[in-house]
Write an enzyme that holds these catalytic residues in place. Structure first.
Site, mmCIF file in Angstrom:
data_model
loop_
_atom_site.group_PDB
_atom_site.id
_atom_site.type_symbol
_atom_site.label_atom_id
_atom_site.label_comp_id
_atom_site.label_asym_id
_atom_site.label_seq_id
_atom_site.Cartn_x
_atom_site.Cartn_y
_atom_site.Cartn_z
ATOM 1 N N ARG A 150 -14.875 -15.321 -10.061
ATOM 2 C CA ARG A 150 -14.499 -13.658 -10.559
ATOM 3 C C ARG A 150 -15.574 -12.841 -10.460
ATOM 4 O O ARG A 150 -15.576 -11.611 -9.926
ATOM 5 C CB ARG A 150 -13.736 -13.814 -11.802
ATOM 6 C CG ARG A 150 -12.619 -12.993 -11.687
ATOM 7 C CD ARG A 150 -11.890 -12.991 -13.173
ATOM 8 N NE ARG A 150 -10.716 -14.071 -13.135
ATOM 9 C CZ ARG A 150 -9.449 -13.579 -12.342
ATOM 10 N NH1 ARG A 150 -9.278 -12.557 -11.637
ATOM 11 N NH2 ARG A 150 -8.268 -14.411 -12.234
ATOM 12 N N LEU A 186 -6.754 -5.693 -20.401
ATOM 13 C CA LEU A 186 -5.809 -5.508 -18.774
ATOM 14 C C LEU A 186 -4.814 -4.714 -19.322
ATOM 15 O O LEU A 186 -4.020 -4.772 -20.270
ATOM 16 C CB LEU A 186 -5.269 -7.143 -18.743
ATOM 17 C CG LEU A 186 -4.213 -6.975 -17.404
ATOM 18 C CD1 LEU A 186 -5.016 -6.855 -16.231
ATOM 19 C CD2 LEU A 186 -3.483 -8.464 -17.414
ATOM 20 N N ASP A 187 -4.466 -3.626 -18.523
ATOM 21 C CA ASP A 187 -3.180 -2.878 -18.705
ATOM 22 C C ASP A 187 -3.163 -1.846 -20.019
ATOM 23 O O ASP A 187 -2.264 -1.537 -20.557
ATOM 24 C CB ASP A 187 -2.017 -3.555 -18.388
ATOM 25 C CG ASP A 187 -1.808 -4.126 -17.170
ATOM 26 O OD1 ASP A 187 -2.447 -3.441 -16.224
ATOM 27 O OD2 ASP A 187 -1.133 -5.072 -16.846
ATOM 28 N N MET A 231 -4.024 -6.514 -6.986
ATOM 29 C CA MET A 231 -3.480 -7.485 -7.908
ATOM 30 C C MET A 231 -4.569 -8.571 -8.276
ATOM 31 O O MET A 231 -4.497 -9.565 -8.141
ATOM 32 C CB MET A 231 -2.283 -8.610 -7.322
ATOM 33 C CG MET A 231 -1.301 -7.411 -6.865
ATOM 34 S SD MET A 231 -0.691 -6.412 -8.139
ATOM 35 C CE MET A 231 0.608 -7.716 -9.001
ATOM 36 N N ARG A 232 -5.651 -7.887 -8.993
ATOM 37 C CA ARG A 232 -6.749 -8.874 -9.397
ATOM 38 C C ARG A 232 -7.082 -8.286 -10.931
ATOM 39 O O ARG A 232 -6.927 -7.211 -11.107
ATOM 40 C CB ARG A 232 -7.879 -8.526 -8.384
ATOM 41 C CG ARG A 232 -7.707 -8.797 -7.235
ATOM 42 C CD ARG A 232 -8.305 -10.218 -6.913
ATOM 43 N NE ARG A 232 -9.503 -11.006 -7.430
ATOM 44 C CZ ARG A 232 -9.769 -11.951 -7.629
ATOM 45 N NH1 ARG A 232 -9.017 -13.100 -7.096
ATOM 46 N NH2 ARG A 232 -10.655 -12.408 -8.251
ATOM 47 N N HIS A 257 0.394 0.920 -13.031
ATOM 48 C CA HIS A 257 1.435 -0.234 -13.607
ATOM 49 C C HIS A 257 2.735 -0.081 -13.735
ATOM 50 O O HIS A 257 2.976 0.988 -14.336
ATOM 51 C CB HIS A 257 0.500 -0.728 -14.824
ATOM 52 C CG HIS A 257 1.463 -1.964 -15.393
ATOM 53 N ND1 HIS A 257 0.838 -3.203 -14.890
ATOM 54 C CD2 HIS A 257 2.186 -2.269 -16.429
ATOM 55 C CE1 HIS A 257 1.428 -4.133 -15.713
ATOM 56 N NE2 HIS A 257 2.436 -3.790 -16.147
ATOM 57 N N THR A 308 -9.669 -0.175 -18.592
ATOM 58 C CA THR A 308 -10.758 -0.367 -19.606
ATOM 59 C C THR A 308 -10.849 -1.858 -19.681
ATOM 60 O O THR A 308 -9.752 -2.638 -18.767
ATOM 61 C CB THR A 308 -10.348 0.052 -20.942
ATOM 62 O OG1 THR A 308 -9.087 -0.378 -21.213
ATOM 63 C CG2 THR A 308 -10.436 1.635 -21.089
ATOM 64 N N GLY A 359 0.927 -1.177 -0.164
ATOM 65 C CA GLY A 359 -0.025 0.026 0.106
ATOM 66 C C GLY A 359 0.637 1.333 0.011
ATOM 67 O O GLY A 359 0.310 2.597 0.465
HETATM 68 C C1 GAR Z 1 3.487 -1.126 -7.337
HETATM 69 O O1 GAR Z 1 4.623 -1.072 -8.007
HETATM 70 C C2 GAR Z 1 2.439 -1.148 -8.745
HETATM 71 O O2 GAR Z 1 2.846 -0.345 -9.776
HETATM 72 C C3 GAR Z 1 2.076 -2.352 -8.926
HETATM 73 O O3 GAR Z 1 2.325 -3.121 -7.559
HETATM 74 C C4 GAR Z 1 3.109 -2.563 -6.671
HETATM 75 C C5 GAR Z 1 2.394 -2.058 -5.501
HETATM 76 O O4 GAR Z 1 3.110 -1.558 -4.423
HETATM 77 N N1 GAR Z 1 1.109 -2.786 -9.485
HETATM 78 C C6 GAR Z 1 0.637 -3.671 -10.272
HETATM 79 O O5 GAR Z 1 1.821 -4.509 -10.852
HETATM 80 C C7 GAR Z 1 -0.527 -4.018 -10.921
HETATM 81 N N2 GAR Z 1 -0.641 -4.820 -12.039
HETATM 82 P P1 GAR Z 1 2.149 -0.734 -3.305
HETATM 83 O O6 GAR Z 1 1.512 -1.703 -2.845
HETATM 84 O O7 GAR Z 1 3.388 -0.300 -2.273
HETATM 85 O O8 GAR Z 1 1.674 0.556 -3.863
#
Ligand code: GAR
Length: 198
Positions: A73, A152-153, A98-99, A117, A149, A12
């Site tokens: 899902r 994904l990504d 992460m879903r 991302h 959208t 987070g």
């Molecule tokens: C971050 O690097 C974010 O960009 C990535 O997870 C990390 C979360 O860190 N997100 C993804 O990979 C989404 N596909 P955090 O929980 O410390 O913010």
């Protein structure tokens, strides 16, 4: 008040950066916006504890509880939406959530759902972004904030930041360099959206 709901799955740190920016830049008086809730799909997500220390409402919707559903899902996303909607969100911010989200969920929040991302999209959508960037011999890496959208990504890009890939970088060292920049990028983009009246 424009309610911002942030979704996390782990540390987070991006969420914390947004919370700090909201406090330091007085988003409440400046934009009439507040971080209304932090929601996680994991009860042990470290970021939940930080949110609580800031007096922010938290909630957990554990995706594992939906494993037996006919469509796990869709069942998870429906429950997640129910919890999110209690906070009447103006903006839903995915911050290390992460879903993979169903189309129904994404369309429900069309125009008010954003994600960060850790790559320079459209390069390296999906997982293991840092390792793939190093393997590809990239000289720069970075992060992207984009509208979500159904694909994904792949949503429209709202902001990006770049960092160098240095000789000897590992996925961990590159990830740390990118993450420190994510903490500047994400609050900036959210503030820009609020300033634009979105
Ligand atoms: C971050 O690097 C974010 O960009 C990535 O997870 C990390 C979360 O860190 N997100 C993804 O990979 C989404 N596909 P955090 O929980 O410390 O913010």
């Amino acid at each position: 008040m424009k309610n911002i709901v942030i979704l996390i799955s782990g540390g987070g740190s991006n969420m914390a950066a947004i919370v700090k920016a909201a406090q330091n830049e007085a988003w409440a008086s400046r934009y009439g916006a507040q971080i209304a809730a932090v929601i996680s799909n994991k009860a042990d997500a470290e970021g939940l504890a930080y949110a609580r220390t800031q007096g922010i409402a938290t909630a957990v919707v554990d995706h594992k509880q939906f494993a037996q559903a006919e469509d796990p899902r869709a069942a998870f996303d429906a429950e997640l939406a129910k919890v999110i909607d209690k906070f009447e969100p103006h903006l839903v911010v995915l911050a290390g959530f992460m879903r993979i989200l169903t189309e129904g969920f994404v369309l429900r929040y069309a125009g008010r759902l954003i994600n960060i991302h850790p790559s320079l999209l459209p390069a390296f959508a999906g997982l293991r972004t840092h390792q793939r960037a190093i393997e590809a011999g990239c000289k720069v890496a970075g992060a992207t904030v984009h509208r979500v959208t159904p694909e994904l990504d792949h949503g429209p890009i709202l902001g990006q930041v770049t960092v160098p890939v240095l000789p000897g970088d590992t996925p961990a060292s590159l990830s740390a360099r990118v993450l420190s920049q994510e903490h500047l990028l994400y609050p900036r983009v959210v503030a820009e959206l609020l300033r634009a009246g979105i």
